[in-house]
Design a protein around this motif. Structure first.
Motif, short mmCIF file in Angstrom:
data_model
loop_
_atom_site.label_atom_id
_atom_site.label_comp_id
_atom_site.label_asym_id
_atom_site.label_seq_id
_atom_site.Cartn_x
_atom_site.Cartn_y
_atom_site.Cartn_z
N MET A 1 0.86 -1.18 0.00
CA MET A 1 0.00 0.00 0.00
C MET A 1 0.89 1.23 0.00
SD MET A 1 -2.99 0.97 2.70
CE MET A 1 -3.89 -0.56 2.65
N ALA A 2 0.57 2.16 -0.80
CA ALA A 2 1.48 3.29 -0.86
C ALA A 2 0.78 4.64 -0.88
CB ALA A 2 2.35 3.19 -2.11
N ASP A 168 6.18 -7.75 1.56
CA ASP A 168 6.57 -6.67 0.64
C ASP A 168 6.44 -5.30 1.31
OD1 ASP A 168 6.84 -8.63 -1.30
OD2 ASP A 168 4.89 -8.21 -2.25
N GLU A 169 5.31 -5.08 1.99
CA GLU A 169 5.09 -3.76 2.60
C GLU A 169 6.10 -3.51 3.73
OE1 GLU A 169 3.55 -2.26 0.65
OE2 GLU A 169 1.50 -2.88 0.26
N ALA A 170 6.46 -4.58 4.43
CA ALA A 170 7.46 -4.44 5.49
C ALA A 170 8.79 -4.00 4.89
CB ALA A 170 7.63 -5.77 6.23
N SER A 213 -5.60 2.26 -3.48
CA SER A 213 -4.36 2.65 -2.84
C SER A 213 -3.16 2.00 -3.52
CB SER A 213 -4.45 2.24 -1.36
OG SER A 213 -3.34 2.65 -0.68
N GLU A 214 -3.28 0.71 -3.83
CA GLU A 214 -2.19 -0.01 -4.49
C GLU A 214 -1.96 0.50 -5.91
OE1 GLU A 214 -0.22 -1.80 -2.97
OE2 GLU A 214 -1.22 -2.79 -1.31
N LYS A 215 -3.05 0.70 -6.63
CA LYS A 215 -2.90 1.13 -8.04
C LYS A 215 -2.41 2.57 -8.13
CE LYS A 215 -3.95 -2.64 -10.22
NZ LYS A 215 -2.92 -3.36 -11.01
N ASP A 249 5.62 -4.38 -7.16
CA ASP A 249 5.01 -4.98 -5.97
C ASP A 249 3.60 -4.41 -5.78
OD1 ASP A 249 7.14 -6.58 -5.25
OD2 ASP A 249 7.97 -5.15 -3.79
N GLU A 250 3.50 -3.07 -5.87
CA GLU A 250 2.19 -2.43 -5.66
C GLU A 250 1.20 -2.88 -6.73
OE1 GLU A 250 2.54 -1.45 -2.94
OE2 GLU A 250 4.31 -0.22 -2.63
N ASN A 251 1.70 -3.02 -7.94
CA ASN A 251 0.82 -3.46 -9.03
C ASN A 251 0.30 -4.88 -8.77
OD1 ASN A 251 -0.36 -2.66 -11.43
ND2 ASN A 251 1.08 -3.84 -12.64
N ARG A 252 1.18 -5.76 -8.32
CA ARG A 252 0.76 -7.13 -8.00
C ARG A 252 -0.26 -7.12 -6.86
NH1 ARG A 252 5.91 -8.64 -9.80
NH2 ARG A 252 6.93 -7.82 -7.94
N HIS A 253 -0.03 -6.26 -5.86
CA HIS A 253 -0.98 -6.19 -4.74
C HIS A 253 -2.35 -5.76 -5.25
CE1 HIS A 253 2.63 -5.23 -1.87
NE2 HIS A 253 2.71 -6.43 -2.41
N GLY A 254 -2.35 -4.76 -6.14
CA GLY A 254 -3.61 -4.29 -6.71
C GLY A 254 -4.30 -5.39 -7.50
FE LIG Z 1 1.29 -2.49 -1.71
#
Ligand SMILES: [Fe+2]
Ligand SMILES: [Fe+2]
Length: 403
Positions: A1-2, A168-170, A213-215, A249-254
């Protein structure tokens, strides 16, 4: 999450009965050095003797989230929900296990040298950028870690994906906090975990909010990365060089949240879903726009215009989101930007009231018409003719994917 989503009023966790505040997780992936020697109001010193203080709170501060974990367990119970495509989640799990960025977040001596060169007002602006980014990443870590723990029995595959996303977020939060150490600071994340208010969202709202948030995080990171690649003279600090792999990473989370929502079609296929989709889009976009316009000096420092940068990110995020949300805002209509800019003006006036020597009562009195004007702009933006969208158009959009 970013990214950040703050226009929804936080609810104090103590008022929420059985919904637990996530525990402070212990993880082998997350080591935060507290060996700092100086402190600001948002950090603490290594000695632990100084006062423990969290990040300065405001309406637009990055939030921590919690949810109804019992309802989450029901949603992901494969005996109850026949829409859960186990093969798809198994494939996603394998991708997360591959851990593309395992060796990506390795620092070098350039960090400290670059930080030492950032002086004057820009130094504080950079520190704030690192603090806010770290808090937003850490927020994702806490939520995903708890979801991974709570879903273990009901749906081990989904649970493991959440745990790997928290890994990943850690990493992201830890890397940003290491960045703060270049400025002789560190964010007290243990203290933040305990002391901050948690915003409660029902599971379906967690899906909308975290997907966005991720995207939006993906588009922010990749846009900064590409800009600095073509304009290396603005590369003030090496952390931006890591954004290319980081944003994946963020894209995969999304994409994982996209799969989760497809497995819960009741959150996507009715008129309520359309209204909520637009609400969350608006909330996320406005929060980012107001935040970034308050911090235009940071963007100028790296050669970007905050408004242009944000509009690019909003438009791209909206196009991506249209692949899954049943409705999105017409952000490419110039009227939408005009409304955003009007909100920035009102927000600037609101902030100016806070800086005066007036009494608290007088300040609040002066704020009333401005808050009404802000609410009216928000409502008008929300009521603008939306764009019908959704996963039915998936094949059409697939070729436009940009990685
Ligand atoms: Fe993320
Ligand atoms: Fe992240």
């Amino acid at each position: 999450m970013a990214a950040e989503m703050a226009l929804v009023k936080p609810i104090s966790i103590s008022k929420l009965g059985n919904y637990p505040k996530p525990r402070i997780p212990q993880t082998k992936f997350f080591r935060i050095s507290m060996s700092t020697t100086s402190s600001t109001p948002t950090t603490k010193s290594s000695s632990n003797k100084g006062p423990k203080k969290g990040i300065k709170e405001s309406l637009l501060t990055p939030r921590f989230y919690t949810t109804d974990f019992d309802e989450m367990e029901t949603l992901f119970n494969t005996d109850i929900n026949k829409n859960l495509n186990e093969a798809e989640f198994e494939a996603l799990l394998q991708e997360f296990k591959t851990d593309y960025n395992q060796t990506h977040f390795v620092r070098n001596k350039d960090f400290k040298e670059a930080a030492d060169k950032i002086q004057g007002p820009m130094r504080q602006i950079f520190v704030e950028f690192l603090e806010r980014s770290c808090t937003a990443e850490f927020s994702g870590f806490l939520l995903y870690k708890e979801l991974g723990r709570r879903l273990k029995k009901t749906n081990p595959v989904v649970a493991e994906i959440f745990s790997l996303m928290s890994r990943d977020e850690a990493r992201h939060a830890g890397f940003l906090n290491k960045g703060l150490s270049d400025f002789n600071l560190a964010l007290d994340l243990g203290f933040l975990t305990k002391a901050r208010k948690y915003t409660f969202f029902k599971p379906k709202f967690i899906f909308y909010a975290t997907y966005l948030s991720e995207k939006i995080g993906y588009w922010r990171y990749i846009t900064i990365y590409r800009h600095l690649k073509t304009n290396p003279e603005y590369q003030l600090y090496p952390i931006f060089k890591y954004f290319e792999n980081w944003c994946q990473d963020e894209n995969r989370h999304g994409d994982f949240f996209s799969a989760l929502m497809k497995a819960q079609p009741q959150f996507l296929n009715d008129w309520k879903a359309k209204l909520w989709s637009r609400f969350f889009c608006l909330s996320v976009y406005v929060t980012m726009y107001l935040n970034d316009c308050q911090r235009s000096a940071f963007y100028e420092g790296i050669g970007l215009d905050a408004k242009e940068f944000d509009m690019h990110v909003i438009i791209e995020t909206n196009r991506t989101t249209a692949r899954i949300f049943p409705a999105v805002l017409d952000v490419e209509n110039p009227e939408f930007k005009r409304k955003l800019d009007r909100m920035v003006e009102i927000n600037t006036e609101l902030l100016a009231i806070g800086d005066t020597d007036d009494s608290g009562f007088l300040k609040n009195l002066k704020r009333i018409p401005l808050i009404a004007a802000l609410a009216s702009e928000l409502l008008a933006a929300y009521l603008m003719k939306p764009i019908d969208s959704g996963s039915v158009d998936l094949a059409e959009f697939e070729t436009q994917l940009v990685y």
